[in-house]
Design a protein around this motif. Structure first.
Motif, PDB file in Angstrom:
ATOM      1  N   ARG A 467       0.622  34.296 -29.762  1.00 33.61           N
ATOM      2  CA  ARG A 467       1.059  34.874 -28.388  1.00 33.61           C
ATOM      3  C   ARG A 467      -0.301  34.739 -27.500  1.00 33.61           C
ATOM      4  N   LEU A 468       0.349  33.973 -26.446  1.00 34.40           N
ATOM      5  CA  LEU A 468      -0.681  33.760 -25.352  1.00 34.40           C
ATOM      6  C   LEU A 468      -0.521  34.473 -24.068  1.00 34.40           C
ATOM      7  N   VAL A 469      -1.300  35.385 -23.642  1.00 38.41           N
ATOM      8  CA  VAL A 469      -1.295  35.953 -22.263  1.00 38.41           C
ATOM      9  C   VAL A 469      -2.134  35.380 -21.187  1.00 38.41           C
ATOM     10  N   ARG A 470      -1.884  35.004 -20.347  1.00 38.78           N
ATOM     11  CA  ARG A 470      -2.954  34.387 -19.408  1.00 38.78           C
ATOM     12  C   ARG A 470      -3.480  35.628 -18.453  1.00 38.78           C
ATOM     13  N   ASP A 471      -2.522  36.481 -18.246  1.00 40.39           N
ATOM     14  CA  ASP A 471      -2.970  37.785 -17.310  1.00 40.39           C
ATOM     15  C   ASP A 471      -2.294  38.972 -17.804  1.00 40.39           C
ATOM     16  N   GLU A 475       1.338  40.522 -17.565  1.00 40.00           N
ATOM     17  CA  GLU A 475       2.010  40.255 -18.690  1.00 40.00           C
ATOM     18  C   GLU A 475       2.286  41.044 -19.764  1.00 40.00           C
ATOM     19  N   GLN A 476       1.451  42.161 -19.743  1.00 41.63           N
ATOM     20  CA  GLN A 476       1.270  42.965 -20.831  1.00 41.63           C
ATOM     21  C   GLN A 476       2.713  43.427 -21.453  1.00 41.63           C
ATOM     22  N   ASP A 480      -1.123  47.969 -27.353  1.00 41.52           N
ATOM     23  CA  ASP A 480      -2.521  47.788 -27.796  1.00 41.52           C
ATOM     24  C   ASP A 480      -2.956  46.719 -26.556  1.00 41.52           C
ATOM     25  N   GLU A 481      -2.106  45.659 -25.954  1.00 41.67           N
ATOM     26  CA  GLU A 481      -2.509  45.162 -24.666  1.00 41.67           C
ATOM     27  C   GLU A 481      -2.583  45.841 -23.567  1.00 41.67           C
ATOM     28  N   GLU A 488     -10.998  48.340 -21.212  1.00 36.59           N
ATOM     29  CA  GLU A 488     -11.855  47.286 -21.385  1.00 36.59           C
ATOM     30  C   GLU A 488     -11.987  46.187 -20.436  1.00 36.59           C
ATOM     31  N   GLY A 489     -10.858  46.206 -19.419  1.00 35.91           N
ATOM     32  CA  GLY A 489     -10.874  45.206 -18.604  1.00 35.91           C
ATOM     33  C   GLY A 489     -10.488  43.813 -19.323  1.00 35.91           C
ATOM     34  N   VAL A 490     -10.009  43.499 -20.176  1.00 36.12           N
ATOM     35  CA  VAL A 490      -9.154  42.362 -20.807  1.00 36.12           C
ATOM     36  C   VAL A 490      -8.236  41.801 -19.928  1.00 36.12           C
ATOM     37  N   ARG A 491      -8.480  40.577 -19.549  1.00 31.01           N
ATOM     38  CA  ARG A 491      -7.390  40.054 -19.005  1.00 31.01           C
ATOM     39  C   ARG A 491      -6.831  38.814 -19.369  1.00 31.01           C
ATOM     40  N   SER A 492      -7.151  38.243 -20.270  1.00 26.62           N
ATOM     41  CA  SER A 492      -6.200  37.208 -21.017  1.00 26.62           C
ATOM     42  C   SER A 492      -6.678  37.334 -22.453  1.00 26.62           C
TER      43      SER A 492
END
Length: 827
Positions: A467-471, A475-476, A480-481, A488-492
């Protein structure tokens, strides 16, 4: 090396690849195993794979012919290979089946050349990695044949390196006997296929290198020609000054010609693929070509008048630059690699050559630098090194604290991340067994959460795909995403399943605070290490299970040992308990041990699936330990039966020579493995002997087994049997008056082994006594100290004697058994 040398190498590689394919095709039509595979035990190359190698080799040869039809023929061959290989690749990655393997050749898929017990392989079909490698090799060939533009060569080099890397990996798997490298796929790659891919990759890289060498040579020749011509012009003009009036017109014409040549030289430098910089003695840039702009991002207007230090990245210390300037100011050429910074701030690695230029007085006036971008090449080397080091650690260690940091370091080279995490299922939960995070992000090491909680990790494990999420802001899709994006500010993020045989053993998670940090290319790069990590997780799990079973077995053996000790104490009180011990313990010990031995043999034969090398070794250890323990129990039970008077003893007449021959034949394979000379002398043996045949053979095998154990490799064992006079009948337990002269059989087993100390001879036949020595032959031998004690009891049951003799350590041992030729039957 000049251009013709590169052409010869390319042509040689092409001819070799085409020859390999042609030989394999001939082998299939002739039914010759030797032609389709390099070795009789290896997998043969598929016929359609061989045909594609003929096309690739022909394309390589055509590429260097420099004729009108050469490039067209190379393009045609590459196009055919790409078409067939890509369709075959799609058969692996999509549900569509084009039946590519039966377009031209059709051979049965059964493995008709290997033994029946060998697992069958679809030898008539092209494998996954073979199809992938053909696509890469043919794409590089098509790029090189379609255009000589410099911009396409790095892509062609990348595909050639992939071809060389995959072929080398499978070839090394055969060389070092690692089935994980060449047999870890659905359809393994043959050794001659891997060799042909290595030659194809080398041939393609040689074409690229040859073209670069030709470009550099042309540039250097142009520069040298202009330099020589300018010097000649200066000399001619100096002579012409003496006759100005006569040579003025000629001088003007010559100047015009010189200007034309200079314009040609400038055009050549402008068109050069490598960046070229000219600076004065103080280091001020006075001229750059367009390739310099493409390399650094600085235009000519921005670069001219500046110092080359505008590219300084801070990755080199002052000593590095000081040595560079000392070299060129001394009039020498400097060549090396530097890490520079482009105008946009990105770093790159360049291969740089700086040469000084002297004026008419011989003094250095300018410097010319030729720059080539080798960032891709250096990154490929770093990736190869990281993957190799990780593989080395995984081969020698099952410790998580050693493997996980090395794995995280390898991933860091492949993909930049802010946090990496490995999640595995544990019962009804998911647990993070490894997590490493940059400052500012939480380390979720050891965190647990229930399965079936609508998480992206669970989705990846269920669907067994990445599973690849670029932003994540856009796209969450899972809880957990949303949490990591909000808290935590995770973007990809990128999640990859750790698969073994279609089973997901866990999930690799890499997070970044930068949107668009990951791409499909990173998925391919991480696949280089995720397979190794999945194998590590599987091996760790199997190791833990084996350790647990071993501990359980040890506990059970301890319990049985305690029961045996208790039973022995009871045997001392009453013979009734001896009988119960013999009947109960015979079943209680042998039944589980026979099960352990049986299941260990099944594991060793790999009946229910292949094992890794380490798993096979563990299974063999369990098998040998089980057999050793069963032998110990048999000896213990025999001794107990003898002491209780319950042993079954059935003497009968039999051929003495045949019985001795049978025992020696049974022990000979063990002697051959140690290169021992086993000499049998039975000419003087009596024809008939009355004894228990089973116990007689047990006596001989015990003595021969001891001789083999304690004789170093290359030694000698002698077995002599003869009929002797009963002069020592007083040493026998039977009535001496009942014996006639020459009614004894004497069996002598002599060896050239480690020998016995004189002080130890008296303890030799005691139960549970093993003599101590530092000799390596004893250290490698296993035993309990029961063999000789049991042998002595069996000899005495026959009314005979046994004696041992030795001249000391390192001087061999001799065991002598004397038995009466006849005994009355026991009713």
């Amino acid at each position: 090396m000049n251009r013709p040398d590169y052409k010869r190498i390319t042509t040689g590689c092409g001819l070799a690849v085409a020859a390999i394919g042609a030989i394999v095709i001939a082998g299939w039509f002739l039914g010759s195993r030797e032609l389709t595979a390099i070795h009789a035990d290896y997998i043969p190359m598929a016929p359609n794979t061989a045909l594609l190698f003929v096309l690739v080799g022909s394309g390589l040869v055509s590429l260097e012919r420099e004729r009108r039809w050469s490039d067209w023929s190379a393009r045609l061959a590459a196009s055919l290979v790409i078409t067939v290989a890509f369709l075959r690749f799609l058969e692996f990655t999509t549900p569509f089946q084009f039946n590519v393997d039966n377009w031209i050749f059709h051979f049965p898929t059964e493995n008709r050349w290997v033994a029946p017990e060998t697992p069958l392989f679809p030898i008539g079909r092209m494998g996954f990695f073979s199809a992938l490698n053909f696509v890469c090799a043919a794409t590089a060939l098509l790029m090189l044949a379609s255009s000589a533009e410099r911009t396409r060569q790095p892509w062609a080099a990348a595909f050639a390196i992939i071809t060389l890397f995959i072929g080398s990996a499978f070839a090394l798997g055969y060389v070092y006997g690692s089935p994980l490298l060449y047999g870890g796929t659905t359809i393994p790659m043959a050794l001659n296929t891997a060799v042909a891919f290595v030659l194809s990759g080398l041939g393609l890289l040689t074409v690229i290198s040859g073209r670069e060498v030709a470009e550099r040579k042309r540039a250097r020749e142009t520069l040298q020609q202009a330099h020589d011509e300018l010097e000649q012009r200066v000399h001619e003009r100096t002579e012409a000054l003496a006759v100005v009036n006569e040579a003025l017109r000629a001088e003007i014409a010559e100047c015009q010609q010189a200007d034309e040549r200079i314009r040609l030289l400038a055009a050549a430098l402008e068109a050069a693929a490598n960046g070229i910089v000219i600076a004065d003695r103080e280091g001020t840039i006075v001229w750059v070509n367009p390739a310099y702009t493409r390399l650094t991002g600085y235009s000519a207007e921005e670069a001219i008048g500046q110092n080359p230090r505008i590219l300084k990245s801070g990755k080199h210390d002052q000593a590095f630059y000081r040595q560079l300037w000392e070299t060129i100011l001394a009039g020498q050429v400097w060549h090396g690699e530097t890490i520079n910074r482009r105008k946009d701030g990105s770093l790159y690695t360049e291969d740089q050559t700086i040469a000084p230029v002297r004026d008419e007085r011989g003094e250095i006036s300018h410097f010319i630098a030729i720059k080539q971008d080798i960032t891709t090449q250096k990154r490929a080397e770093e990736i190869h090194k990281a993957v190799y080091q990780l593989g080395t650690i995984l081969e020698r260690s099952l410790q998580h604290e050693e493997v996980y940091p090395a794995f995280a370091a390898a991933v860091k080279i492949l993909v930049p991340y802010d946090r990496i995490c490995v999640v595995v299922p544990k019962g009804e939960s998911l647990v993070a067994v490894m997590a490493i995070a940059n400052p500012g992000m939480s380390n979720c090491q050891g965190c647990m959460w229930p399965q079936r909680a609508n998480t992206a990790i669970e989705w990846v494990m269920v669907h067994r795909t990445y599973r690849l999420v670029r932003d994540l802001a856009k796209e969450q899709a899972f809880a957990d995403e949303a949490f990591v994006a909000r808290e935590e500010g995770v973007r990809s993020t990128l999640l990859l399943p750790l698969l073994i045989g279609g089973e997901a053993l866990g999930v690799l998670v890499v997070d970044s605070r930068r949107p668009g940090a990951f791409s499909e290319e990173h998925v391919d790069l991480l696949s280089l290490v995720t397979e190794q990590l999945a194998l590590f997780l599987q091996n760790s799990r199997l190791y833990a299970e084996v350790t647990r079973h071993t501990r359980e077995l040890e506990d059970r053996v301890q319990e049985r040992t305690q029961e045996l000790e208790s039973s022995n104490r009871q045997l001392e009180a009453a013979s009734r308990y001896k009988s119960e011990f013999l009947s109960n313990m015979s079943h209680e010990f042998r039944t589980p041990l026979n099960s352990i031995i049986g299941f260990s043999e099944i594991l060793g034969d790999q009946t229910f699936g292949p094992l890794t090398e380490k798993q096979a070794r563990y299974a063999q250890n369990v098998l040998s330990s089980g057999r050793h323990l069963l032998s110990l129990i048999n000896d213990l039970l025999d001794l107990a039966k003898i002491e209780a008077g319950k042993i079954v003893f059935r003497p009968e007449p039999f051929e003495c020579r045949e019985a001795v021959h049978a025992a020696v034949t049974e022990i000979r394979p063990q002697a051959d493995r140690q290169y021992l000379d086993l000499d049998l002398q039975v000419d003087e043996a009596p024809p008939t002997l009355t004894a228990d045949p089973v116990r007689f053979k047990q006596i001989l095998l015990n003595l021969l087994s001891n001789a083999v154990k304690f004789t170093p490799d290359g030694g000698r064992i002698t077995v002599a049997v003869r009929r002797v006079s009963s002069v020592d009948r007083e040493a026998l337990s039977v009535d001496p008056q009942s014996l006639h002269p020459e009614d004894l059989v004497e069996i002598v087993v002599a060896d050239t082994g480690i020998g016995i100390k004189p002080d130890d001879l008296s303890r030799l036949f005691q139960e549970f006594v093993r003599l101590e020595t530092n000799t390596s032959a004893v250290q490698r031998a296993t035993g309990t100290g029961l063999g000789l004690a049991l042998t002595k009891r069996l000899v005495e049951l026959h009314g005979g004697t046994i004696a041992a003799a030795s001249e000391g350590e390192g001087r061999g041992s001799t065991f002598t058994v004397r038995l009466p030729l006849s005994l009355p039957p026991i009713g």
